[in-house]
Write an enzyme that holds these catalytic residues in place. Structure first.
Site, PDB file in Angstrom:
ATOM      1  N   GLU A 136       0.809  -1.213   0.000  1.00 30.11           N
ATOM      2  CA  GLU A 136       0.000   0.000   0.000  1.00 30.11           C
ATOM      3  C   GLU A 136       0.842   1.263   0.000  1.00 30.11           C
ATOM      4  O   GLU A 136       0.539   2.224  -0.710  1.00 30.11           O
ATOM      5  CB  GLU A 136      -0.936   0.000   1.216  1.00 30.11           C
ATOM      6  CG  GLU A 136      -1.746   1.272   1.389  1.00 30.11           C
ATOM      7  CD  GLU A 136      -2.779   1.490   0.293  1.00 30.11           C
ATOM      8  OE1 GLU A 136      -3.122   2.651   0.025  1.00 30.11           O
ATOM      9  OE2 GLU A 136      -3.230   0.484  -0.307  1.00 30.11           O
ATOM     10  N   GLU A 137       1.920   1.290   0.784  1.00 28.59           N
ATOM     11  CA  GLU A 137       2.606   2.550   1.047  1.00 28.59           C
ATOM     12  C   GLU A 137       4.001   2.677   0.452  1.00 28.59           C
ATOM     13  O   GLU A 137       4.493   3.788   0.290  1.00 28.59           O
ATOM     14  CB  GLU A 137       2.697   2.788   2.565  1.00 28.59           C
ATOM     15  CG  GLU A 137       1.358   2.767   3.285  1.00 28.59           C
ATOM     16  CD  GLU A 137       0.427   3.908   2.881  1.00 28.59           C
ATOM     17  OE1 GLU A 137       0.808   4.727   2.036  1.00 28.59           O
ATOM     18  OE2 GLU A 137      -0.695   3.960   3.415  1.00 28.59           O
TER      19      GLU A 137
ATOM     20  N   SER B  36     -11.530   9.854   1.696  1.00 32.44           N
ATOM     21  CA  SER B  36     -10.274   9.381   2.271  1.00 32.44           C
ATOM     22  C   SER B  36      -9.669  10.501   3.121  1.00 32.44           C
ATOM     23  O   SER B  36     -10.276  10.919   4.106  1.00 32.44           O
ATOM     24  CB  SER B  36      -9.328   8.913   1.162  1.00 32.44           C
ATOM     25  OG  SER B  36      -8.309   8.098   1.669  1.00 32.44           O
TER      26      SER B  36
ATOM     27  N   ASP C 209     -13.955  -1.779   3.746  1.00 27.39           N
ATOM     28  CA  ASP C 209     -12.807  -0.946   3.377  1.00 27.39           C
ATOM     29  C   ASP C 209     -11.554  -1.523   4.035  1.00 27.39           C
ATOM     30  O   ASP C 209     -11.450  -1.586   5.263  1.00 27.39           O
ATOM     31  CB  ASP C 209     -13.053   0.486   3.864  1.00 27.39           C
ATOM     32  CG  ASP C 209     -12.071   1.498   3.273  1.00 27.39           C
ATOM     33  OD1 ASP C 209     -10.930   1.113   2.982  1.00 27.39           O
ATOM     34  OD2 ASP C 209     -12.456   2.671   3.126  1.00 27.39           O
TER      35      ASP C 209
ATOM     36  N   HIS D 298     -12.616   0.806  -0.570  1.00 24.69           N
ATOM     37  CA  HIS D 298     -12.247   2.222  -0.446  1.00 24.69           C
ATOM     38  C   HIS D 298     -12.744   2.975  -1.664  1.00 24.69           C
ATOM     39  O   HIS D 298     -11.972   3.400  -2.528  1.00 24.69           O
ATOM     40  CB  HIS D 298     -10.730   2.325  -0.294  1.00 24.69           C
ATOM     41  CG  HIS D 298     -10.260   3.596   0.318  1.00 24.69           C
ATOM     42  ND1 HIS D 298     -10.638   4.021   1.565  1.00 24.69           N
ATOM     43  CD2 HIS D 298      -9.420   4.555  -0.148  1.00 24.69           C
ATOM     44  CE1 HIS D 298     -10.054   5.167   1.856  1.00 24.69           C
ATOM     45  NE2 HIS D 298      -9.321   5.525   0.825  1.00 24.69           N
TER      46      HIS D 298
END
Length: 707
Positions: free
Chosen positions: A165-166, A565, A640, A672
């Site tokens: 994800e990051e 978000s 989510d 999401h």
């Protein structure tokens, strides 16, 4: 975290102010906006790229044409014969496809193979299976298994969630292995999620429902243990890079040196304030520091390292000065030359031409809201602007940098397209989107303005004014934001969006605002938010909204805001921390407390919760819930996996205990964001909210059949 905009709209329209005689033009109808959308601009040429340094490729009526840059003469374009194989997964097995149409199945196993990737010489395909790393030799179909300890918590070549994800990013599709340029070695990461907390996501499907358990480290939690390794393509001994996997650390995407002699690994401590590039010896695992950057706040990973030929050096883009600039280093890591400097930001390198000793790049130099193409000397000096005018430019550069095609526009100018040479001289105009159809419609006027923050910073915003404003009448405002670090939405560029024209007809003032961390003030502006992510941002939005409330025709008693978000978080903060200014909000899939979001993203800006107790407190929506007034609609998908529903549940629980009135909409099974029937429902409910609370009239019946 997604840099997503609100569910109901994909971008605010930046449409033209009207010339004299506009009262004679037609207004767009509901059908022209929603049912059978009308095109208010003419299509531009479809340029697919460059055939070579002197010919670009244009698609006309389904036919590919090669266009001579000097004469404009066209000939039929036939792509050169494909020389490379491709690879895919069918029925859980790996297939290699060749340019002549033949196809070879190279695996046969009940378990699914993931992320098959051809070696540069196309002799092998690497992939993961059951969280172990494999390769198969294409010619013999012989499989090589490199690791054997894969399990539900040990992943070899497959990323742990927080890395996916990051750090490595969603485009990686969880792939965490990399071929060397000579095809002789594979680098990979090994993840151990044993101590990473499990977060349960509930699904209501069926009689009993089920739990989807994810190893998800929230702020302050134990992260996955990570090891970096290199293994010979033929198998055998794995060489582990000389790091202690027990250290609290992160690894960014590694890069092979051009000759494959070393693996360049990006490393940071958990604090994310020190980025070191280590050259790893593939034979021994020994590491040598080549680049060492420290900042008082945080550092972002390098998305790319640009190597010069013949080991003459490498170029990186760093914001260590407070602004993104290019730095040329020798291969031993020593700084050779800072290539750009000043209070402006380089965006992207498009080409490094060592013969010309030049680097071509895009930047926000003339204005923070526009992009231009520049050329700089590898020996330093002032860059040369190649694009022109008060426009934002989207550039396709030719292979040698001798020519480029730009699609350019600004707030009040629909896109145009031109061909230029490397001196910035226009050779030929290629297209203009402003046609007769555009001039026949009356469109809402739009302005690019600035506001001043309480501590004296100047930042941009855009305003789409109502189509037929009446003197003395007050109109409601809807602010559409995202607001996350370095994720600005205010640009001096054309964004034709028809639904905004309907809102303008109905009397809604539509606004986009950028805060100090959105990118206009460089990293220097972002540094304000360190250890208090959200506080300065919402105060900036409050300052902008207060300024708006003083403008003629603005009804400060109907000041709405919406986002998704991070933008949902900002909307929640606006109706709590900023409740003295904002009266209505739509908050989609929102973070409500940074302790509930993932470790890497959150701690980059906030540090560990134990080291920043006050920062986490002041930036939590829950802290300011008592100040809530007005009306907030909270919207979330129940499954989510990025911003968990937990965020919404905790805020709802507190609002209920405080006796606060609010609205809640959940979308079962959605992640999401959502589309399809749920997306249509969400859009209509948003329109209903805006009509009821801001426009203060019923939702037109026309909307019932518009999706």
């Amino acid at each position: 975290m997604y840099k997503s905009l609100p569910v109901w709209i994909t971008g605010l329209s930046l449409l033209a102010a009207m010339p004299a005689g506009a009262q004679e033009k037609k207004e767009l109808t509901f059908d022209q906006i929603f049912t059978r959308p009308v095109s208010i601009t003419e299509p531009l040429p479809v340029v697919k790229g460059w055939a070579n340094k002197d010919h670009y490729i244009e698609s006309r009526n389904g036919q590919a044409l090669s266009v001579d840059v000097k004469t404009g003469k066209t000939t039929s374009y036939t792509p050169p014969p494909a020389t490379g194989a491709t690879v895919s997964v069918k029925g859980n097995d790996v297939y290699v496809q060749y340019p002549d149409g033949t196809e070879v199945r190279v695996t046969s196993d009940d378990a699914v193979e993931k992320n098959p990737t051809l070696s540069p010489d196309e002799k092998y395909v690497a992939f993961t299976r059951n969280n172990n790393l494999f390769a198969v030799e294409v010619a013999t179909k012989k499989e090589i298994q490199y690791t054997t300890d894969g399990s539900d918590v040990i992943y070899n070549g497959w990323a742990s969630w927080v890395y996916y994800e990051e750090i490595l990013g969603r485009p990686s599709r969880y792939r965490a292995f990399w071929w060397s340029p000579d095809s002789r070695k594979i680098a990979f990461m090994r993840f151990d999620d044993t101590k990473v907390p499990v977060f349960p996501i509930y699904s209501e499907v069926g009689q009993h429902g089920f739990l989807e358990n994810t190893r998800y480290p929230k702020a302050g939690d134990t992260n996955p243990e990570v090891k970096l390794a290199v293994v010979p393509v033929t198998g055998g001994k794995i060489t582990w890079a000389d790091f202690n996997e027990k250290d609290d650390q992160y690894f960014g995407q590694p890069f092979w040196s051009p000759d494959g002699s070393a693996l360049w690994a990006q490393w940071m401590p958990r604090e994310q304030n020190n980025l070191i590039i280590y050259a790893i010896d593939p034979q021994t695992g020994a590491k040598k520091a080549l680049y060492n950057e420290k900042q008082k706040t945080w550092i972002d990973w390098f998305a790319d390292i640009y190597f010069l030929q013949g080991n003459k050096g490498f170029i990186v883009k760093s914001d260590i000065s407070g602004w993104d600039h290019l730095y040329l280093h020798n291969m031993d890591g020593s700084l050779k030359q800072q290539l750009t400097t000043g209070n402006w930001r380089v965006r992207e390198i498009l080409l490094i031409d060592e013969k010309k000793q030049a680097v071509y790049f895009t930047a926000r130099k003339e204005a923070t809201t526009r992009f231009d193409l520049y050329k700089a000397d590898l020996k330093g000096g002032q860059p040369q602007r190649l694009t022109f005018g008060e426009f934002s430019h989207d550039v396709k550069l030719s292979p040698g940098g001798d020519y480029f095609i730009t699609t350019y526009s600004n707030l009040n100018t629909p896109p145009r397209m031109a061909l230029l040479n490397e001196k910035g001289k226009v050779i030929r105009e290629l297209g203009n989107a402003r046609g007769a159809n555009f001039d026949s419609y009356k469109l809402a006027p739009t302005e690019l303005k600035t506001y001043t923050t309480r501590d004296g910073l100047t930042l941009p915003l855009t305003i789409i004014w109502p189509l037929n404003m009446e003197p003395g009448k007050k109109y409601p405002v809807l602010v559409s934001i995202y607001g996350g670090p370095d994720a600005g939405t205010v640009y001096d560029t054309w964004r034709g969006n028809l639904p905004s024209q309907w809102y303008a007809k109905e009397g809604l003032i539509q606004v986009a605002i950028d805060n100090r961390a959105a990118g206009h003030l460089g990293k220097a502006g972002m540094n304000y938010i360190h250890r208090q992510l959200g506080k300065y941002e919402i105060e900036d939005y409050m300052d902008a909204a207060k300024w708006l409330g003083t403008q003629p025709g603005v009804d400060a008693s109907r000041m709405g805001i919406t986002g998704g978000s991070f933008g949902g978080y900002m909307s929640c903060m606006a109706l709590t921390y900023g409740a003295s200014v904002f009266t209505h909000g739509l908050a989609n899939f929102s973070v409500t407390d940074w302790q509930l979001y993932d470790s890497h993203y959150t701690e980059r800006f906030m540090d560990l919760p134990k080291d920043n107790v006050e920062g986490y407190k002041v930036t939590s929506v829950l802290t300011h819930a008592k100040q809530y007034k007005g009306l907030l609609r909270i919207v979330h998908g129940t499954m989510d996996d990025n911003v968990h529903l937990q965020n919404t549940i905790q805020l709802v629980n507190l609002f209920q205990d405080l006796g606060k009135h609010f609205e809640l909409m959940v979308y079962p099974g959605e992640r999401h964001g959502w589309g399809g029937a749920k997306g249509a429902h969400s859009r209509n409910e948003t329109y209903r909210f805006v009509y009821t609370n801001l426009l203060q009239k019923p939702l037109p019946r026309l909307f019932q059949g518009s999706n």
